[in-house]
Scaffold this motif. Structure first.
Motif, PDB file in Angstrom:
ATOM      1  N   TYR A  79       0.823  -1.216   0.000  1.00 43.00           N
ATOM      2  CA  TYR A  79       0.000   0.000   0.000  1.00 43.00           C
ATOM      3  C   TYR A  79       0.856   1.264   0.000  1.00 43.00           C
ATOM      4  N   ALA A  82       2.243   1.790  -3.513  1.00 46.93           N
ATOM      5  CA  ALA A  82       1.183   2.186  -4.439  1.00 46.93           C
ATOM      6  C   ALA A  82       0.806   3.653  -4.232  1.00 46.93           C
ATOM      7  N   HIS A  86       1.513   6.616  -7.064  1.00 40.44           N
ATOM      8  CA  HIS A  86       0.377   7.419  -7.519  1.00 40.44           C
ATOM      9  C   HIS A  86       0.654   8.910  -7.327  1.00 40.44           C
ATOM     10  N   ILE A 159      -3.594   1.239  -9.807  1.00 40.12           N
ATOM     11  CA  ILE A 159      -2.155   1.255  -9.504  1.00 40.12           C
ATOM     12  C   ILE A 159      -1.384   1.085 -10.807  1.00 40.12           C
ATOM     13  N   ALA A 231       2.069  -5.131  -5.694  1.00 44.02           N
ATOM     14  CA  ALA A 231       1.074  -4.091  -5.952  1.00 44.02           C
ATOM     15  C   ALA A 231       1.155  -3.582  -7.387  1.00 44.02           C
ATOM     16  N   HIS A 232       2.381  -3.376  -7.874  1.00 47.08           N
ATOM     17  CA  HIS A 232       2.546  -2.813  -9.216  1.00 47.08           C
ATOM     18  C   HIS A 232       2.476  -3.865 -10.315  1.00 47.08           C
ATOM     19  N   THR A 235      -1.920  -4.404  -9.858  1.00 49.75           N
ATOM     20  CA  THR A 235      -2.564  -3.101 -10.128  1.00 49.75           C
ATOM     21  C   THR A 235      -3.883  -2.912  -9.375  1.00 49.75           C
TER      22      THR A 235
END
Length: 335
Positions: A79, A82, A86, A159, A231-232, A235
């Motif tokens: 988190y 991400a 962003h 993401i 996470a990446h 997404t």
């Protein structure tokens, strides 16, 4: 660093280059046809899982403590990275720079959380520590379910898709290499001494809590790195992805591969992370196969498949050279 260690590291690095070259040739040459992209995705999943499992092995194998809340550190890293990616998106940063900054942010956030959890928790041992780590992971999950910035219990989507196999492969190599060198350093040897005899280590003047918290923090940092890659790549995330079962899955991969063996962590994580995909056509039997593997390993190899053994390409070459010399002596003797 001793000269023979430098030579060993260099030879093993050449071996890694060869492995990477083989993967690149297979993927770029479309060796698997229409399934090439799918298999590349499985390999990417294996890369970030290896980082997570190897980091947990620092706690379980090196430190000798059971942690059942490793998914909590993974979620913090996921988190945090991400959110950072962003916030920095659209500011002219190259994708690789943005990716590395996001991963470092996730790792630092997880490492800081590891300090906060480790200072009070690592004064406990055994079952008590396991229970505390489970509680920590659940607290983190509940918090992420209620924070608006993390989606408030809903899916956090949008993401950036930054995780590719080639980048993830080399990030995985760097992370595992650093963890391996940490275990071989004086800090790692001290932690192993604490693992072997806690009372004797404390009586000899070693600051037991400091070294345990340090190792716990390093493990949390790399778990956060793995979470950032996750996470990446996915997404989209939801806090329930990082529940107790995910922690138990990571721990089982450590145990199956061998506690204290990074080779075991790599093989165990790569195999078990790809097993659900390989058995997708037999989805109703996936958990059965997983359970059978666990039972067989525990019955026939209680210390894990690799135990505490580490693979070394330099050692393999030495053995081949020894076999060659022995063969030459045998041939000359027969002549």
């Amino acid at each position: 660093m001793q000269k023979n260690h430098k030579v060993s590291y260099f030879i093993n690095f050449l071996g890694i280059l060869v492995v990477f070259g083989i993967f690149a040739l297979l993927f770029e040459g479309k060796a698997f046809g229409t399934s090439t992209q799918y298999i590349k995705g499985i390999c990417t999943t294996a890369c970030y899982t290896i980082i997570m499992v190897a980091s947990l092995n620092l706690v379980v194998g090196c430190m000798g403590e059971f942690s059942l809340g490793h998914a909590g550190f993974v979620s913090v890293g996921a988190y945090a990275s991400a959110i950072v990616s962003h916030a920095l998106a659209g500011r002219g940063l190259p994708d690789i720079v943005l990716f590395i900054v996001a991963l470092l942010a996730g790792g630092l956030a997880a490492g800081f959380t590891g300090v906060l959890v480790g200072i009070p928790a690592l004064r406990l041992r055994g079952d008590y520590l396991a229970i505390v780590t489970v509680a920590f992971a659940e607290i983190i999950r509940v918090c992420f379910c209620n924070f608006p910035i993390t989606g408030g219990g809903k899916t956090m989507s949008g993401i950036l898709k930054l995780s590719g196999f080639y980048w993830c492969f080399w990030i995985m190599v760097v992370c595992v290499a650093i963890m391996y060198m940490y275990v071989r350093s004086r800090y790692g040897r001290t932690v192993k001494a604490i693992r072997e005899d806690y009372i004797a280590a404390a009586a000899s003047g070693i600051n037991v809590t400091y070294y345990k918290v340090l190792t716990f923090t390093v493990a949390a940092f790399f778990a956060g790195i793995g979470g950032g890659i996750y996470a990446h790549y996915m997404t989209a995330m939801i806090p329930t992805n990082f529940n107790f079962m995910y922690s138990a899955e990571l721990l089982s991969e450590v145990i199956i591969g061998g506690t204290g063996s990074f080779t075991g962590s790599i093989i165990g994580a790569a195999f078990l992370s790809s097993l659900p995909e390989m058995m997708r056509q037999f989805s109703q039997y996936r958990m059965l196969a997983y359970s059978v593997i666990l039972v067989l390993v525990m019955v026939f190899k209680p210390g894990g498949i690799f135990g505490q053994w580490e693979f070394s390409l330099c050692r393999v070459l030495d053995k081949l050279a020894g076999c060659r010399r022995l063969l030459r002596k045998t041939v000359k003797g027969g002549a």
